[in-house]
Design a protein around this motif. Structure first.
Motif, mmCIF file in Angstrom:
data_model
loop_
_atom_site.group_PDB
_atom_site.id
_atom_site.type_symbol
_atom_site.label_atom_id
_atom_site.label_comp_id
_atom_site.label_asym_id
_atom_site.label_seq_id
_atom_site.Cartn_x
_atom_site.Cartn_y
_atom_site.Cartn_z
ATOM 1 N N PHE A 42 43.009 -39.873 96.537
ATOM 2 C CA PHE A 42 43.371 -41.260 95.922
ATOM 3 C C PHE A 42 44.003 -41.915 97.098
ATOM 4 C CE2 PHE A 42 43.774 -39.535 91.530
ATOM 5 C CZ PHE A 42 42.181 -39.301 91.606
ATOM 6 N N ALA A 43 44.765 -41.510 98.008
ATOM 7 C CA ALA A 43 45.534 -42.352 98.991
ATOM 8 C C ALA A 43 44.513 -42.571 100.019
ATOM 9 C CB ALA A 43 46.577 -41.384 99.868
ATOM 10 N N ARG A 44 43.568 -42.080 100.272
ATOM 11 C CA ARG A 44 42.346 -42.383 101.207
ATOM 12 C C ARG A 44 41.699 -43.569 100.554
ATOM 13 N NH1 ARG A 44 37.284 -42.398 101.785
ATOM 14 N NH2 ARG A 44 36.900 -41.666 99.754
ATOM 15 N N ARG A 45 41.379 -43.476 99.163
ATOM 16 C CA ARG A 45 40.968 -44.713 98.531
ATOM 17 C C ARG A 45 41.667 -46.016 98.525
ATOM 18 N NH1 ARG A 45 37.711 -42.301 93.366
ATOM 19 N NH2 ARG A 45 36.724 -40.510 94.327
ATOM 20 N N ILE A 46 43.009 -45.813 98.508
ATOM 21 C CA ILE A 46 43.754 -46.955 98.881
ATOM 22 C C ILE A 46 43.759 -47.429 100.114
ATOM 23 C CG2 ILE A 46 46.441 -47.621 98.582
ATOM 24 C CD1 ILE A 46 46.635 -45.449 96.336
ATOM 25 N N VAL A 47 43.918 -46.592 101.004
ATOM 26 C CA VAL A 47 44.052 -46.955 102.560
ATOM 27 C C VAL A 47 43.031 -47.620 103.130
ATOM 28 C CG1 VAL A 47 44.236 -45.945 104.879
ATOM 29 C CG2 VAL A 47 45.944 -45.293 103.062
ATOM 30 N N ILE A 48 41.807 -47.113 102.615
ATOM 31 C CA ILE A 48 40.466 -47.537 103.038
ATOM 32 C C ILE A 48 40.171 -49.049 102.223
ATOM 33 C CG2 ILE A 48 39.787 -45.607 104.168
ATOM 34 C CD1 ILE A 48 37.445 -45.409 101.855
ATOM 35 N N ARG A 49 40.729 -49.244 101.058
ATOM 36 C CA ARG A 49 40.760 -50.455 100.399
ATOM 37 C C ARG A 49 39.460 -50.248 99.428
ATOM 38 N NH1 ARG A 49 42.133 -52.907 105.368
ATOM 39 N NH2 ARG A 49 44.233 -53.656 105.096
ATOM 40 N N PHE A 66 47.173 -49.814 87.691
ATOM 41 C CA PHE A 66 46.828 -50.478 88.871
ATOM 42 C C PHE A 66 47.242 -50.282 90.199
ATOM 43 C CE2 PHE A 66 46.284 -52.697 84.930
ATOM 44 C CZ PHE A 66 45.120 -53.598 84.961
ATOM 45 N N ILE A 67 46.650 -50.580 91.137
ATOM 46 C CA ILE A 67 47.177 -50.328 92.558
ATOM 47 C C ILE A 67 48.311 -51.334 93.134
ATOM 48 C CG2 ILE A 67 46.726 -50.502 95.092
ATOM 49 C CD1 ILE A 67 45.492 -47.992 93.707
ATOM 50 N N THR A 68 49.296 -51.038 93.414
ATOM 51 C CA THR A 68 50.586 -51.897 93.709
ATOM 52 C C THR A 68 49.917 -53.127 94.516
ATOM 53 O OG1 THR A 68 52.554 -51.955 94.902
ATOM 54 C CG2 THR A 68 51.032 -50.821 96.172
ATOM 55 N N ASN A 69 50.693 -54.213 94.367
ATOM 56 C CA ASN A 69 50.541 -55.558 95.372
ATOM 57 C C ASN A 69 51.350 -55.454 96.534
ATOM 58 O OD1 ASN A 69 48.591 -56.861 93.824
ATOM 59 N ND2 ASN A 69 50.136 -57.244 91.943
ATOM 60 N N ASP A 70 51.937 -54.456 96.750
ATOM 61 C CA ASP A 70 53.130 -54.358 98.001
ATOM 62 C C ASP A 70 52.070 -53.927 99.256
ATOM 63 O OD1 ASP A 70 55.061 -53.826 99.582
ATOM 64 O OD2 ASP A 70 56.371 -52.886 98.169
ATOM 65 N N ALA A 71 51.611 -54.984 99.717
ATOM 66 C CA ALA A 71 50.847 -54.539 101.063
ATOM 67 C C ALA A 71 51.788 -53.696 102.039
ATOM 68 C CB ALA A 71 50.549 -55.833 101.718
ATOM 69 N N ALA A 105 50.623 -50.346 104.023
ATOM 70 C CA ALA A 105 50.674 -50.013 105.447
ATOM 71 C C ALA A 105 51.700 -48.932 105.786
ATOM 72 C CB ALA A 105 51.348 -51.626 106.010
ATOM 73 N N CYS A 106 52.482 -48.639 104.956
ATOM 74 C CA CYS A 106 53.460 -47.435 105.439
ATOM 75 C C CYS A 106 52.661 -46.308 105.118
ATOM 76 C CB CYS A 106 54.485 -47.419 104.531
ATOM 77 S SG CYS A 106 55.966 -48.435 105.106
ATOM 78 N N LEU A 107 51.777 -46.201 103.886
ATOM 79 C CA LEU A 107 50.884 -45.112 103.430
ATOM 80 C C LEU A 107 50.134 -44.948 104.695
ATOM 81 C CD1 LEU A 107 49.808 -42.986 101.664
ATOM 82 C CD2 LEU A 107 48.558 -44.665 100.537
ATOM 83 N N ARG A 108 49.315 -45.875 105.242
ATOM 84 C CA ARG A 108 48.473 -45.813 106.345
ATOM 85 C C ARG A 108 48.884 -45.144 107.679
ATOM 86 N NH1 ARG A 108 46.861 -50.758 106.234
ATOM 87 N NH2 ARG A 108 45.247 -50.345 104.696
ATOM 88 N N LEU A 146 49.855 -41.414 106.797
ATOM 89 C CA LEU A 146 48.592 -40.577 106.937
ATOM 90 C C LEU A 146 47.946 -40.408 108.271
ATOM 91 C CD1 LEU A 146 46.594 -41.906 103.768
ATOM 92 C CD2 LEU A 146 47.697 -39.804 103.868
ATOM 93 N N ALA A 147 48.046 -41.611 109.073
ATOM 94 C CA ALA A 147 47.538 -41.383 110.467
ATOM 95 C C ALA A 147 48.556 -40.500 111.377
ATOM 96 C CB ALA A 147 47.499 -42.832 111.069
ATOM 97 N N ALA A 148 49.852 -40.528 111.090
ATOM 98 C CA ALA A 148 50.620 -39.743 111.660
ATOM 99 C C ALA A 148 50.369 -38.236 111.409
ATOM 100 C CB ALA A 148 52.010 -40.120 111.603
ATOM 101 N N GLY A 149 50.135 -38.043 110.047
ATOM 102 C CA GLY A 149 50.029 -36.652 110.004
ATOM 103 C C GLY A 149 48.581 -36.224 110.595
ATOM 104 N N MET A 150 47.554 -36.841 110.813
ATOM 105 C CA MET A 150 46.449 -36.505 111.444
ATOM 106 C C MET A 150 46.519 -36.394 112.911
ATOM 107 S SD MET A 150 43.169 -38.643 109.438
ATOM 108 C CE MET A 150 43.788 -40.039 109.712
ATOM 109 N N ALA A 151 47.465 -37.244 113.406
ATOM 110 C CA ALA A 151 47.891 -37.181 114.778
ATOM 111 C C ALA A 151 48.658 -35.699 114.902
ATOM 112 C CB ALA A 151 48.714 -38.481 115.257
ATOM 113 N N ASP A 152 49.401 -35.641 114.232
ATOM 114 C CA ASP A 152 50.244 -34.182 114.333
ATOM 115 C C ASP A 152 49.243 -33.211 114.353
ATOM 116 O OD1 ASP A 152 52.512 -35.784 114.575
ATOM 117 O OD2 ASP A 152 53.008 -35.365 112.339
ATOM 118 N N GLU A 153 48.234 -33.083 113.492
ATOM 119 C CA GLU A 153 47.481 -31.844 113.209
ATOM 120 C C GLU A 153 46.669 -31.820 114.704
ATOM 121 O OE1 GLU A 153 44.801 -32.325 109.797
ATOM 122 O OE2 GLU A 153 46.693 -32.466 108.585
#
Length: 117
Positions: free
Chosen positions: A17-24, A71-76, A80-83, A86-93
């Motif tokens: 679900f986080a992925r779906r939000i991040v990729i819009r 509804f998905i938040t309107n807080d862009a 952006a923080c979620l994005r 998630l990217a930081a976690g992938m970078a750590d891996e």
């Protein structure tokens, strides 16, 4: 969706679900499909989907409107923080894996730069 039996399904759903939000796929302010619809789509128990969505709501990534849905938040900025998270976690891996191969930081950065193109 293929689930990893060694990890809780709700956690894997949260990542999806986080992925779906991040990729819009689920855009800012968009209504999220209902619990039963998502459960049928993903082949999981509706209670698992409910738990996952409640977790997203606690983190401010979505909100409930009584008798209307979630509804998905309107807080862009929150998205952006979620994005970034998630990217930081992938970078750590990635870093942990390439360090295991014996690559240096310079070699890893070079590899990323080369592959980016």
């Amino acid at each position: 969706m293929d689930f990893d039996a060694s990890r809780p399904i709700w956690l894997q759903l949260r990542e999806e679900f986080a992925r779906r939000i991040v990729i819009r796929q689920w855009a800012l302010g968009q209504r999220i499909p209902g619990v039963r619809e998502l459960a049928a789509e993903l082949g999981v128990n509706p209670n698992t989907v409910q738990r996952t969505l409640a977790d997203l709501e606690r983190d401010g990534l979505c909100r409930s409107e009584r008798a209307v849905g979630r509804f998905i938040t309107n807080d862009a900025e929150r998205i952006a923080c979620l994005r970034r998270d998630l990217a930081a976690g992938m970078a750590d891996e990635f870093i942990a894996r390439v360090q295991g191969f014996g690559l240096t930081e310079t070699e890893a950065v070079s590899l990323i730069t080369e592959r980016w193109r």
